[in-house]
Motif scaffolding. Structure first.
Motif, mmCIF file in Angstrom:
data_model
loop_
_atom_site.group_PDB
_atom_site.id
_atom_site.type_symbol
_atom_site.label_atom_id
_atom_site.label_comp_id
_atom_site.label_asym_id
_atom_site.label_seq_id
_atom_site.Cartn_x
_atom_site.Cartn_y
_atom_site.Cartn_z
ATOM 1 N N PRO A 16 74.253 70.052 14.308
ATOM 2 C CA PRO A 16 73.613 70.866 15.263
ATOM 3 C C PRO A 16 72.953 72.076 14.932
ATOM 4 C CG PRO A 16 75.463 69.933 16.087
ATOM 5 C CD PRO A 16 75.592 69.654 14.816
ATOM 6 N N VAL A 17 73.909 72.722 14.110
ATOM 7 C CA VAL A 17 73.136 73.946 13.396
ATOM 8 C C VAL A 17 71.894 73.749 12.743
ATOM 9 C CG1 VAL A 17 73.671 75.818 11.907
ATOM 10 C CG2 VAL A 17 75.327 75.097 13.739
ATOM 11 N N PHE A 18 72.086 72.616 11.898
ATOM 12 C CA PHE A 18 70.818 72.388 10.948
ATOM 13 C C PHE A 18 69.565 72.045 11.648
ATOM 14 C CE2 PHE A 18 68.579 68.363 9.729
ATOM 15 C CZ PHE A 18 68.016 69.012 8.474
ATOM 16 N N LEU A 19 69.832 71.161 12.807
ATOM 17 C CA LEU A 19 68.835 70.875 13.766
ATOM 18 C C LEU A 19 68.052 72.075 14.253
ATOM 19 C CD1 LEU A 19 69.739 67.652 15.604
ATOM 20 C CD2 LEU A 19 68.031 67.950 13.788
ATOM 21 N N LEU A 20 69.047 73.053 15.115
ATOM 22 C CA LEU A 20 68.512 74.111 15.257
ATOM 23 C C LEU A 20 67.673 74.959 14.542
ATOM 24 C CD1 LEU A 20 68.330 76.302 17.724
ATOM 25 C CD2 LEU A 20 70.611 77.241 16.927
ATOM 26 N N HIS A 21 68.117 75.262 13.323
ATOM 27 C CA HIS A 21 67.728 75.968 12.303
ATOM 28 C C HIS A 21 66.198 75.465 11.953
ATOM 29 C CE1 HIS A 21 71.219 78.595 10.951
ATOM 30 N NE2 HIS A 21 71.074 78.479 12.285
ATOM 31 N N VAL A 22 66.059 74.292 11.651
ATOM 32 C CA VAL A 22 64.886 73.471 11.242
ATOM 33 C C VAL A 22 63.807 73.574 12.402
ATOM 34 C CG1 VAL A 22 63.947 71.319 10.637
ATOM 35 C CG2 VAL A 22 65.977 72.041 9.318
ATOM 36 N N SER A 23 64.477 73.443 13.416
ATOM 37 C CA SER A 23 63.525 73.423 14.691
ATOM 38 C C SER A 23 62.917 74.965 15.012
ATOM 39 C CB SER A 23 64.303 73.066 16.093
ATOM 40 O OG SER A 23 64.628 71.793 15.987
ATOM 41 N N VAL A 24 63.752 75.982 14.810
ATOM 42 C CA VAL A 24 63.344 77.424 14.940
ATOM 43 C C VAL A 24 62.130 77.604 13.722
ATOM 44 C CG1 VAL A 24 63.897 79.671 14.530
ATOM 45 C CG2 VAL A 24 65.155 78.324 16.056
ATOM 46 N N THR A 25 62.536 77.029 12.474
ATOM 47 C CA THR A 25 61.658 77.413 11.216
ATOM 48 C C THR A 25 60.215 76.570 11.513
ATOM 49 O OG1 THR A 25 63.326 77.734 10.053
ATOM 50 C CG2 THR A 25 61.342 77.305 8.676
ATOM 51 N N VAL A 26 60.223 75.514 11.783
ATOM 52 C CA VAL A 26 58.914 74.641 12.205
ATOM 53 C C VAL A 26 58.194 75.319 13.338
ATOM 54 C CG1 VAL A 26 58.061 72.424 12.938
ATOM 55 C CG2 VAL A 26 59.966 72.602 11.111
ATOM 56 N N THR A 27 59.075 75.668 14.332
ATOM 57 C CA THR A 27 58.341 76.359 15.648
ATOM 58 C C THR A 27 57.574 77.464 14.970
ATOM 59 O OG1 THR A 27 59.720 75.283 16.952
ATOM 60 C CG2 THR A 27 58.444 77.340 17.711
ATOM 61 N N ILE A 28 58.081 78.180 14.109
ATOM 62 C CA ILE A 28 57.649 79.655 13.525
ATOM 63 C C ILE A 28 56.316 79.112 12.844
ATOM 64 C CG2 ILE A 28 57.873 81.474 12.089
ATOM 65 C CD1 ILE A 28 60.891 81.691 12.990
ATOM 66 N N LEU A 29 56.334 78.185 11.889
ATOM 67 C CA LEU A 29 55.069 77.584 11.249
ATOM 68 C C LEU A 29 54.189 77.218 11.959
ATOM 69 C CD1 LEU A 29 54.121 76.880 8.425
ATOM 70 C CD2 LEU A 29 55.112 74.903 8.787
ATOM 71 N N ILE A 30 54.272 76.504 13.140
ATOM 72 C CA ILE A 30 53.226 75.958 13.744
ATOM 73 C C ILE A 30 52.656 77.446 14.719
ATOM 74 C CG2 ILE A 30 52.608 74.790 16.049
ATOM 75 C CD1 ILE A 30 54.741 72.688 15.020
ATOM 76 N N ALA A 31 53.429 78.081 15.214
ATOM 77 C CA ALA A 31 52.894 79.290 15.902
ATOM 78 C C ALA A 31 52.264 80.214 15.128
ATOM 79 C CB ALA A 31 54.283 80.068 16.628
ATOM 80 N N ALA A 32 52.803 80.563 13.773
ATOM 81 C CA ALA A 32 52.155 81.210 12.923
ATOM 82 C C ALA A 32 50.681 80.741 12.384
ATOM 83 C CB ALA A 32 52.913 81.332 11.580
ATOM 84 N N ALA A 33 50.634 79.313 12.164
ATOM 85 C CA ALA A 33 49.357 78.683 11.899
ATOM 86 C C ALA A 33 48.558 78.883 13.064
ATOM 87 C CB ALA A 33 49.839 77.344 11.542
ATOM 88 N N ALA A 34 49.169 78.705 14.293
ATOM 89 C CA ALA A 34 48.038 78.603 15.564
ATOM 90 C C ALA A 34 47.663 80.160 15.569
ATOM 91 C CB ALA A 34 48.815 78.420 16.948
ATOM 92 N N ALA A 35 48.466 81.321 15.298
ATOM 93 C CA ALA A 35 48.073 82.500 15.419
ATOM 94 C C ALA A 35 46.872 82.973 14.114
ATOM 95 C CB ALA A 35 49.281 83.594 15.094
ATOM 96 N N TYR A 36 47.266 82.480 13.380
ATOM 97 C CA TYR A 36 46.258 82.777 11.948
ATOM 98 C C TYR A 36 45.022 82.060 12.700
ATOM 99 C CZ TYR A 36 44.224 82.383 7.553
ATOM 100 O OH TYR A 36 43.303 82.645 6.494
ATOM 101 N N ILE A 37 44.973 81.088 13.118
ATOM 102 C CA ILE A 37 43.597 80.131 13.422
ATOM 103 C C ILE A 37 42.986 81.224 14.390
ATOM 104 C CG2 ILE A 37 42.741 78.376 14.807
ATOM 105 C CD1 ILE A 37 44.905 76.594 13.059
ATOM 106 N N LEU A 38 43.527 81.611 15.351
ATOM 107 C CA LEU A 38 43.080 82.465 16.327
ATOM 108 C C LEU A 38 42.485 83.741 16.244
ATOM 109 C CD1 LEU A 38 45.755 81.655 19.359
ATOM 110 C CD2 LEU A 38 43.259 80.792 19.152
ATOM 111 N N LEU A 39 43.221 84.247 15.067
ATOM 112 C CA LEU A 39 42.895 85.715 14.471
ATOM 113 C C LEU A 39 41.947 85.698 13.509
ATOM 114 C CD1 LEU A 39 46.577 87.403 14.662
ATOM 115 C CD2 LEU A 39 44.695 87.557 16.216
#
Length: 139
Positions: A16-39
């Motif tokens: 469960p910790v593994f899933l949480l950490h990976v999920s948070v990291t992938v979410t950051i990656l997606i959000a960061a890429a979206a922010a980059y695209i918007l900026l």
């Protein structure tokens, strides 16, 4: 009923910790890429759909440039807050690198829009070099 092996118990506790950490990291990656695209002033997705190789190279470099330090953060962090903080630092630094390369080349967004692969390649190189340094600094 026999007690599960220590390996199974460790997996059950850690998964469960593994899933949480990976999920948070992938979410950051997606959000960061979206922010980059918007900026960025050019519209990478539209350009890529139109067959612009420079835009695809640039956005691919962004994704890898973000993923390398995020993976180091995932490896070195002990909790979700650390992952989030280092993820935010990664995003800010990578956006600054875009601006720095834009200042050096003058007109980077226009060059990418026009399909200038050499400009996109330099941007990718700068992003990957920065990513490796950030990853090493984090680990």
């Amino acid at each position: 009923m026999p007690t599960p092996s220590p390996e199974i118990q460790a997996f059950a506790a850690g998964f469960p910790v593994f899933l949480l950490h990976v999920s948070v990291t992938v979410t950051i990656l997606i959000a960061a890429a979206a922010a980059y695209i918007l900026l960025t002033p050019h519209k990478e997705i539209t350009l890529i759909r139109e067959g612009n190789t420079a835009a695809a190279l640039s956005l691919g470099g962004v994704l890898v440039g973000l993923a390398i330090p995020l993976s180091a953060s995932l490896k070195a962090s002990t909790n979700v807050i650390e992952i989030g903080l280092w993820g935010a630092v990664t995003v800010v630094v990578q956006l600054l690198i875009f601006r720095l390369v834009d200042m050096i080349l003058r007109g980077l967004p226009r060059r990418i829009q026009e399909g200038e692969v050499s400009a996109a390649a330099l941007l990718v190189g700068a992003k990957l070099a920065t990513a490796v340094i950030l990853a090493a600094a984090r680990s």
